[in-house]
Design a protein around this motif. Structure first.
Motif, mmCIF file in Angstrom:
data_model
loop_
_atom_site.group_PDB
_atom_site.id
_atom_site.type_symbol
_atom_site.label_atom_id
_atom_site.label_comp_id
_atom_site.label_asym_id
_atom_site.label_seq_id
_atom_site.Cartn_x
_atom_site.Cartn_y
_atom_site.Cartn_z
ATOM 1 N N ARG A 230 50.840 30.038 51.233
ATOM 2 C CA ARG A 230 50.518 28.213 50.953
ATOM 3 C C ARG A 230 51.085 28.021 49.543
ATOM 4 O O ARG A 230 51.868 27.549 49.293
ATOM 5 N N ALA A 231 50.124 28.678 48.306
ATOM 6 C CA ALA A 231 50.088 28.421 47.880
ATOM 7 C C ALA A 231 51.401 27.962 46.767
ATOM 8 O O ALA A 231 52.009 27.520 46.344
ATOM 9 N N GLY A 232 51.644 29.377 46.639
ATOM 10 C CA GLY A 232 52.916 29.393 46.355
ATOM 11 C C GLY A 232 54.349 28.783 46.508
ATOM 12 O O GLY A 232 55.115 28.095 45.248
ATOM 13 N N LEU B 256 42.751 40.655 47.396
ATOM 14 C CA LEU B 256 43.542 39.630 48.882
ATOM 15 C C LEU B 256 42.924 39.950 49.512
ATOM 16 O O LEU B 256 43.505 40.890 50.222
ATOM 17 N N ASN B 257 42.227 39.497 50.690
ATOM 18 C CA ASN B 257 41.470 39.605 52.054
ATOM 19 C C ASN B 257 42.965 38.917 53.265
ATOM 20 O O ASN B 257 44.010 38.092 52.279
ATOM 21 N N ASP B 258 42.519 39.172 54.103
ATOM 22 C CA ASP B 258 44.248 37.960 55.169
ATOM 23 C C ASP B 258 43.737 37.138 55.360
ATOM 24 O O ASP B 258 45.023 36.268 54.587
ATOM 25 N N GLU B 259 42.681 35.953 54.309
ATOM 26 C CA GLU B 259 43.042 34.742 54.692
ATOM 27 C C GLU B 259 43.637 34.599 52.831
ATOM 28 O O GLU B 259 44.264 33.541 52.678
ATOM 29 N N GLY B 260 43.210 35.378 51.940
ATOM 30 C CA GLY B 260 43.608 35.031 50.448
ATOM 31 C C GLY B 260 45.554 35.125 51.014
ATOM 32 O O GLY B 260 45.558 34.708 49.952
ATOM 33 N N MET B 261 45.624 36.199 52.006
ATOM 34 C CA MET B 261 46.892 36.224 51.732
ATOM 35 C C MET B 261 48.409 35.584 52.186
ATOM 36 O O MET B 261 48.570 34.384 51.688
ATOM 37 N N LEU B 262 46.804 34.714 53.457
ATOM 38 C CA LEU B 262 47.431 33.243 53.619
ATOM 39 C C LEU B 262 47.504 32.419 52.787
ATOM 40 O O LEU B 262 48.657 31.515 52.259
ATOM 41 N N LEU B 263 46.603 32.481 52.550
ATOM 42 C CA LEU B 263 46.302 31.214 50.672
ATOM 43 C C LEU B 263 47.682 31.770 49.986
ATOM 44 O O LEU B 263 47.734 30.637 49.307
ATOM 45 N N ARG C 135 46.657 27.737 40.758
ATOM 46 C CA ARG C 135 46.986 28.417 39.777
ATOM 47 C C ARG C 135 46.012 29.444 39.028
ATOM 48 O O ARG C 135 46.607 30.490 39.267
ATOM 49 N N TYR C 136 44.656 28.860 39.122
ATOM 50 C CA TYR C 136 43.407 30.175 39.175
ATOM 51 C C TYR C 136 44.512 31.155 39.473
ATOM 52 O O TYR C 136 43.892 32.191 39.262
ATOM 53 N N PHE C 137 44.020 30.942 41.204
ATOM 54 C CA PHE C 137 44.116 31.266 42.417
ATOM 55 C C PHE C 137 45.237 32.055 41.968
ATOM 56 O O PHE C 137 44.994 33.689 42.407
ATOM 57 N N MET C 138 46.063 31.577 41.928
ATOM 58 C CA MET C 138 47.723 32.345 42.065
ATOM 59 C C MET C 138 47.862 33.600 40.376
ATOM 60 O O MET C 138 47.550 34.957 40.584
ATOM 61 N N GLU C 139 46.874 33.503 40.002
ATOM 62 C CA GLU C 139 46.465 34.228 38.603
ATOM 63 C C GLU C 139 46.374 35.339 38.828
ATOM 64 O O GLU C 139 46.102 36.802 38.515
ATOM 65 N N ILE C 140 44.310 34.971 39.965
ATOM 66 C CA ILE C 140 43.548 36.397 40.019
ATOM 67 C C ILE C 140 44.523 37.237 40.636
ATOM 68 O O ILE C 140 44.136 38.003 40.483
ATOM 69 N N ALA C 141 45.045 36.210 41.399
ATOM 70 C CA ALA C 141 45.599 36.983 42.426
ATOM 71 C C ALA C 141 46.971 38.956 41.833
ATOM 72 O O ALA C 141 47.301 39.780 42.265
ATOM 73 N N LEU D 208 38.541 34.832 49.580
ATOM 74 C CA LEU D 208 39.805 34.753 49.617
ATOM 75 C C LEU D 208 40.306 36.211 49.826
ATOM 76 O O LEU D 208 40.979 36.436 48.746
ATOM 77 N N PHE D 209 38.584 36.984 48.764
ATOM 78 C CA PHE D 209 39.122 38.125 47.854
ATOM 79 C C PHE D 209 38.025 38.919 48.303
ATOM 80 O O PHE D 209 36.844 39.190 49.000
#
Length: 291
Positions: free
Chosen positions: A67-69, A57-64, A7-13, A47-48
């Motif tokens: 998946r995280a969603g 987000l970089n490519d790895e961050g976009m993948l996460l 959830r932290y990651f999604m908020e930063i994204a 990831l960023f």
């Protein structure tokens, strides 16, 4: 990998800024930064892309993020289902829906069901069969309404009573508007747009091998967006009757195609699916309505 950290990651994204995300999450920026660094170390990838002011987000961050969603949506859905076990005064149901006027039958059942369970909340995800059934298969939807014969090895289903009739949305100043119905020869050379699903499923049975002669210049998932292109003079939209406003003021009209092409609608759910109490009751209501 903790749900809290996702959830932290999604908020930063969403915010693309550590300070803004920390404020929204009500934690310190340093604590949030440490959690994200731990997550990156756990995954073995940054990831960023970090700049002085923002984080992208970089490519790895976009993948996460994708998946995280899905993970967080499934977690929230599971929590909702367990919260409904003790008292069935309401609850939440997620339904995937095709674009069709026949959705009126679903709306009617929801209306009567909500009188019995005032705290009942519904979430509608609209789309063609492929994205809708994909979400159903992943457990993100309880059931779906599709305009394509269901895969009987995977799903149980109910028939919706009526069918949708296909035709052409055009401008009222089009010469073809003078006709009451249109043949294949009338439309085959026109600049046409429709959904990818309809090309594969519906028009392949309407004109069979002649489908290659149709001049498809674009595709749309939602008919309304296609109708805007029609108004702008870009072409003609193949779609269901009654989906688009064709009143006098709209500047558009609908003409059916012949031979008549109709599409049936189905309510589907996974075989052997375990429903939440409210979803089980809602399905029972649907079965009684469409028996």
């Amino acid at each position: 990998m903790e749900i809290r950290v996702l959830r932290y990651f999604m908020e930063i994204a969403r915010e693309e800024n550590m300070t803004k995300a920390a404020k929204r999450l009500h934690i310190s920026q340093s604590a949030l930064s440490k959690e994200i660094k731990k997550l990156e170390e756990e995954l073995g990838h940054p990831l960023f892309i970090r700049t002085n002011k923002n984080m992208h987000l970089n490519d790895e961050g976009m993948l996460l993020r994708k998946r995280a969603g899905d993970i967080l949506e499934m977690v929230d859905k599971t929590v909702e289902e367990f919260s409904q076990l003790n008292s069935i005064t309401g609850g939440e149901i997620r339904i995937g829906c095709a674009e069709s006027v026949q959705i009126k039958y679903l709306a009617s059942v929801i209306k009567s069901f909500k009188k019995k369970y005032p705290n009942f909340i519904f979430h509608i995800f609209s789309g063609d069969t492929e994205p809708v059934t994909e979400r159903l298969d992943r457990g993100l939807l309880d059931m779906a309404v599709i305009v394509e014969p269901p895969n009987l090895s995977k799903y149980n289903y109910l028939h919706v009573p009526e069918s949708d009739k296909w035709g052409v949305i055009m401008r009222r100043d089009s010469p073809l508007a003078e006709k009451s119905e249109l043949t294949f020869d009338d439309i085959c050379e026109l600049p046409l747009f429709t959904s990818k699903q309809s090309i594969k499923v519906d028009f392949s049975r309407w004109c069979e091998e002649n489908i290659e002669r149709l001049n498809i210049i674009g595709t749309f998932n939602l008919a309304f967006n296609g109708s805007i292109f029609v108004k702008e003079g870009l072409g003609y939209l193949l779609t269901f009757e009654h989906l688009i406003d064709t009143s006098e003021k709209s500047g558009l009209c609908f003409r059916p195609i012949i031979p008549i092409l109709e599409t049936k609608m189905y309510i589907i759910w996974k075989k052997y699916q375990i429903f939440s109490p409210i979803a089980e009751l809602f399905l029972k209501e649907l079965k009684e309505e469409f028996k």
